[in-house]
Design a protein around this motif. Structure first.
Motif, PDB file in Angstrom:
ATOM      1  N   VAL A 151       8.923 -21.005  10.288  1.00 40.50           N
ATOM      2  CA  VAL A 151       9.157 -20.706  11.512  1.00 40.50           C
ATOM      3  C   VAL A 151       8.678 -19.143  12.144  1.00 40.50           C
ATOM      4  CG1 VAL A 151      11.198 -20.586  13.248  1.00 40.50           C
ATOM      5  CG2 VAL A 151      11.139 -22.156  11.360  1.00 40.50           C
ATOM      6  N   CYS A 152       9.163 -18.299  11.347  1.00 43.48           N
ATOM      7  CA  CYS A 152       8.580 -17.007  11.765  1.00 43.48           C
ATOM      8  C   CYS A 152       6.832 -16.854  11.711  1.00 43.48           C
ATOM      9  CB  CYS A 152       9.073 -15.813  10.612  1.00 43.48           C
ATOM     10  SG  CYS A 152      10.850 -15.713  10.595  1.00 43.48           S
ATOM     11  N   ALA A 153       6.412 -17.390  10.918  1.00 43.16           N
ATOM     12  CA  ALA A 153       4.586 -17.735  10.822  1.00 43.16           C
ATOM     13  C   ALA A 153       3.876 -18.191  11.982  1.00 43.16           C
ATOM     14  CB  ALA A 153       4.310 -18.295   9.413  1.00 43.16           C
ATOM     15  N   THR A 154       4.867 -19.171  12.822  1.00 46.23           N
ATOM     16  CA  THR A 154       4.714 -19.752  13.942  1.00 46.23           C
ATOM     17  C   THR A 154       4.717 -19.093  15.037  1.00 46.23           C
ATOM     18  OG1 THR A 154       4.627 -21.676  12.766  1.00 46.23           O
ATOM     19  CG2 THR A 154       4.431 -22.159  15.034  1.00 46.23           C
ATOM     20  N   GLU A 155       3.938 -18.731  16.090  1.00 44.94           N
ATOM     21  CA  GLU A 155       3.947 -17.935  17.279  1.00 44.94           C
ATOM     22  C   GLU A 155       4.928 -18.947  18.554  1.00 44.94           C
ATOM     23  OE1 GLU A 155       1.745 -15.913  20.860  1.00 44.94           O
ATOM     24  OE2 GLU A 155       0.373 -16.591  18.916  1.00 44.94           O
ATOM     25  N   ASP A 156       5.630 -18.604  18.862  1.00 47.37           N
ATOM     26  CA  ASP A 156       6.408 -19.243  19.959  1.00 47.37           C
ATOM     27  C   ASP A 156       6.227 -18.832  21.417  1.00 47.37           C
ATOM     28  OD1 ASP A 156       8.225 -20.656  21.402  1.00 47.37           O
ATOM     29  OD2 ASP A 156      10.098 -20.216  20.242  1.00 47.37           O
ATOM     30  N   THR A 157       5.381 -19.555  22.044  1.00 48.01           N
ATOM     31  CA  THR A 157       5.048 -18.902  23.547  1.00 48.01           C
ATOM     32  C   THR A 157       6.241 -18.970  24.374  1.00 48.01           C
ATOM     33  OG1 THR A 157       4.045 -21.170  23.989  1.00 48.01           O
ATOM     34  CG2 THR A 157       2.486 -19.587  23.078  1.00 48.01           C
ATOM     35  N   ALA A 158       6.993 -19.928  24.296  1.00 54.01           N
ATOM     36  CA  ALA A 158       8.173 -19.960  25.096  1.00 54.01           C
ATOM     37  C   ALA A 158       9.095 -18.959  25.049  1.00 54.01           C
ATOM     38  CB  ALA A 158       8.929 -21.482  24.887  1.00 54.01           C
ATOM     39  N   ALA A 206       4.858 -13.770  12.520  1.00 54.45           N
ATOM     40  CA  ALA A 206       4.948 -12.817  11.737  1.00 54.45           C
ATOM     41  C   ALA A 206       5.344 -13.355  10.406  1.00 54.45           C
ATOM     42  CB  ALA A 206       6.279 -11.965  11.965  1.00 54.45           C
ATOM     43  N   SER A 207       5.205 -12.391   9.255  1.00 58.75           N
ATOM     44  CA  SER A 207       5.226 -12.783   8.044  1.00 58.75           C
ATOM     45  C   SER A 207       6.814 -12.211   7.389  1.00 58.75           C
ATOM     46  CB  SER A 207       4.181 -12.170   7.021  1.00 58.75           C
ATOM     47  OG  SER A 207       4.418 -12.379   5.505  1.00 58.75           O
ATOM     48  N   MET A 208       7.328 -13.481   7.094  1.00 59.97           N
ATOM     49  CA  MET A 208       8.902 -12.997   6.565  1.00 59.97           C
ATOM     50  C   MET A 208       9.503 -13.746   5.295  1.00 59.97           C
ATOM     51  SD  MET A 208      11.205 -11.179   7.810  1.00 59.97           S
ATOM     52  CE  MET A 208      10.691 -10.960   9.327  1.00 59.97           C
ATOM     53  N   LYS A 209       9.601 -13.104   4.506  1.00 56.72           N
ATOM     54  CA  LYS A 209       9.854 -13.644   3.079  1.00 56.72           C
ATOM     55  C   LYS A 209      11.103 -14.495   3.094  1.00 56.72           C
ATOM     56  CE  LYS A 209       7.855  -9.858   0.608  1.00 56.72           C
ATOM     57  NZ  LYS A 209       8.071  -8.847  -0.699  1.00 56.72           N
ATOM     58  N   LEU A 210      11.201 -15.193   1.985  1.00 57.48           N
ATOM     59  CA  LEU A 210      12.497 -16.241   2.070  1.00 57.48           C
ATOM     60  C   LEU A 210      13.192 -15.440   0.950  1.00 57.48           C
ATOM     61  CD1 LEU A 210      10.870 -19.855   1.767  1.00 57.48           C
ATOM     62  CD2 LEU A 210      12.064 -18.857   3.565  1.00 57.48           C
ATOM     63  N   GLU A 211      14.487 -15.747   0.958  1.00 56.40           N
ATOM     64  CA  GLU A 211      15.533 -15.286   0.013  1.00 56.40           C
ATOM     65  C   GLU A 211      16.821 -16.442  -0.215  1.00 56.40           C
ATOM     66  OE1 GLU A 211      17.719 -11.946   1.791  1.00 56.40           O
ATOM     67  OE2 GLU A 211      18.990 -13.490   3.166  1.00 56.40           O
ATOM     68  N   ALA A 212      17.076 -16.141  -1.360  1.00 54.31           N
ATOM     69  CA  ALA A 212      18.199 -17.171  -1.944  1.00 54.31           C
ATOM     70  C   ALA A 212      19.354 -17.583  -1.083  1.00 54.31           C
ATOM     71  CB  ALA A 212      18.609 -16.902  -3.337  1.00 54.31           C
ATOM     72  N   LEU A 213      19.695 -18.534  -0.773  1.00 56.37           N
ATOM     73  CA  LEU A 213      20.808 -18.841   0.099  1.00 56.37           C
ATOM     74  C   LEU A 213      22.135 -18.133  -0.291  1.00 56.37           C
ATOM     75  CD1 LEU A 213      21.702 -20.326   2.703  1.00 56.37           C
ATOM     76  CD2 LEU A 213      21.891 -22.436   1.562  1.00 56.37           C
ATOM     77  N   GLY A 214      22.627 -18.703  -1.397  1.00 56.17           N
ATOM     78  CA  GLY A 214      23.664 -18.229  -2.224  1.00 56.17           C
ATOM     79  C   GLY A 214      25.025 -18.643  -1.358  1.00 56.17           C
ATOM     80  N   GLY A 215      26.164 -17.964  -1.799  1.00 58.93           N
ATOM     81  CA  GLY A 215      27.322 -18.387  -1.421  1.00 58.93           C
ATOM     82  C   GLY A 215      27.762 -19.987  -1.458  1.00 58.93           C
TER      83      GLY A 215
END
Length: 546
Positions: free
Chosen positions: A128-135, A141-150
């Motif tokens: 989602v972060c890697a896709t541009e949203d014109t609206a 942007a390049s955003m890493k993934l992290e473990a969900l946890g909890g």
């Protein structure tokens, strides 16, 4: 079994933790098992020492694998209806989310960018972060993934991932037994679960007569509130809980029959719902997944084989971690043997060969019912295959839990500590509605200190203390000439003092409504919460001036 914490609960992670004891987020089944065994031992101490019929019944119940105690997981209470709640399950370790926008996407209330299972797709960045949203004007942007946890709240079609049991940190002094004094700096701390939270678990008996025997020996009242003591420091204001027991035919956490979840012998996801202790033939403990012990523990026929899948990069599709399991033998006064467990939430993707789907279904149903590994009677080794959480609970009925027998508002008469907790929650809500702009002056920190340390149980007495603030005669025998200054609390701070007096009147009314106006503990908590709200903007203003 539905359980409510009436006092802080401490289930220490390790027996040796220096001067800090930190609790687990879930309550292990062994803790409940030990509490009931201790309850029976107190009731039948003399009979158990004689090793007669009572002793044999006790030994059969707790050492004959007739009763199994599951771990107790947190319950997320619904905000719109406090008498109902959602079941939770520990988040699989293969589930990852955006490190900036954490959680599930809408319609989930997480409102995150989404959850992805690395058992099913190989991702390194948030799509989602890697896709541009014109609206919205958001750039790629390049955003890493992290473990969900909890824990994941099992809400139909809209699971949530942000529920986490609340914890409280409390410091205590350590007294030297020889001198009866406290050495400088000799402190220890408890990180415990806050009271007022709910947990749910299962007690599985082989038949109805076994449950009747356990109920009779432990003095449990079905469908009624039972008091128990769990965990550490039960004689120092910790560990008191209220529990309700209700009959149930099927497991809480599997949600669906396995025949609805398992349609192929390939790409089968195995999830540990609780910690699992799995030894090898030499008594060493496995710390991860391996086909050797998987085939043995799943009780597959000799001609069947199981393998762990790999992704396109040839990486093994298994996510696991391990922890040490410590316990203490109160009878001997010695620690028990330390075990190593694969933690709950560990997951792996498997492929089975040499076995038909129908035969595999029977074997895996048995594994879900009986568990794997050692100490299964203490809740270890519970597993699920192709759990509906991987499908975001699509088409699965969410399990609404009825909390009304243990609802805080209904337990005030029989549980004074719970009545105080309920008052504190209601008082915090009222404080949230009050404006704090009157306290934007560092001199109101003195008002907050007075309220925080006050031991008064009368509004009028507290108001008299406040009226003397800022007056020199309270500090000096006679005023100094030429040093006369207007009293801040009677001039610029007058509106703030009037606001404090209104809040004190509200506090007295709230205590009266909860029938706690004669409770020094309730007054102390109410005044300290009020003091914290006043001190917040006052300290912020002082920091700005610095």
């Amino acid at each position: 079994m539905l359980l409510r914490l009436d006092e802080p609960l401490l289930i220490a992670r390790r027996s040796e933790a220096g001067n800090q004891f930190e609790t687990l987020d879930a309550i292990p089944g062994g803790v409940l098992r030990g509490a009931l065994a201790w309850r029976i031992a107190q009731r039948f101490a003399a009979d158990l020492e004689c090793q007669g019929g009572t002793f044999r019944n006790f030994a059969n119940l707790f050492f004959g694998d007739l009763v199994r105690f599951s771990s107790l997981t947190p319950v997320e209470v619904r905000k719109k209806n406090l008498s109902t709640g959602y079941l939770t399950v520990v988040a699989p370790r293969d589930l990852f989310t955006c490190e900036l926008h954490h959680g599930y996407r809408k319609p989930s209330s997480d409102e995150g960018h989404g959850i992805w299972s690395l058992l099913r797709e190989n991702r390194q960045e948030c799509p989602v972060c890697a896709t541009e949203d014109t609206a919205s004007g958001r750039k790629a942007a390049s955003m890493k993934l992290e473990a969900l946890g909890g824990f994941i709240s099992l809400v139909r079609n809209a699971p949530r991932s942000k529920h986490k049991p609340k914890q409280t940190v409390e410091m205590h002094i350590r007294i030297d037994r020889k001198s009866g004094r406290v050495n400088t700096g000799d402190l220890y701390g408890y990180v415990a679960l806050e009271p007022g939270q709910y947990f749910v678990g299962e007690i599985t008996c082989t038949n109805q007569s076994v449950w009747k025997a356990l109920q009779t020996m432990a003095g449990l009242q079905p469908e009624e509130v039972n008091e128990l003591k769990l965990g550490k420091a039960t004689q120092r204001g910790y560990g008191k809980v209220s529990a309700v027991f209700r009959p149930r035919e099927k497991s809480l956490w599997h949600l669906q029959d396995l025949s609805q979840r398992l349609t192929s012998t390939q790409s089968v996801t195995m999830l540990l719902l609780s910690d699992a202790i799995v030894p090898d033939p030499w008594g060493r403990f496995w710390r991860g997944f391996d086909p050797a012990w998987l085939k043995r523990e799943l009780r597959l026929p000799p001609e069947a084989e199981v393998s762990i899948d790999r992704n396109e990069d040839k990486e093994v599709l298994a996510f696991s971690a391990a922890r040490t399991v410590d316990a203490f033998n109160a009878k001997l006064g010695l620690p028990r043997t330390r075990d190593i467990a694969i933690v709950a939430g560990s997951s792996v993707r498997l492929t089975f060969t040499g076995i038909d789907l129908s035969d595999l279904l029977k074997a895996l149903e048995e594994a879900e019912a009986q568990g794997i590994g050692l100490r299964r009677d203490e809740g270890f080794g519970r597993v699920a295959f192709n759990h509906p959480v991987y499908q975001q609970l699509q088409g699965v009925e969410s399990r609404m839990l009825d909390l009304s027998p243990l609802e805080l508002g209904r337990a005030s008469n029989s549980h004074p500590s719970v009545a105080i907790l309920q008052f504190a929650l209601d008082w915090l809500k009222k404080l949230d509605e009050q404006p704090l702009s009157h306290f934007n002056d560092e001199r109101f920190e003195a008002v907050a200190r007075l309220l925080h340390t006050s031991r008064q149980t009368s509004v009028e007495a507290i108001k008299q203390e406040l009226q003397r603030m800022g007056r020199p005669e309270n500090l000096l025998a006679m005023p100094l000439s030429g040093r006369d200054k207007p009293n801040f609390f009677e001039t610029d701070g007058k509106q703030g003092m009037e606001a404090v007096q209104r809040m004190l009147d509200m506090l007295a009314e709230e205590l009266h409504n909860n029938q706690l106006d004669r409770s020094p503990e309730a007054w102390r908590i109410g005044l300290q919460l009020l003091a914290a709200r006043i001190a917040g903007p006052a300290r912020q203003k002082a920091q700005e001036r610095r």
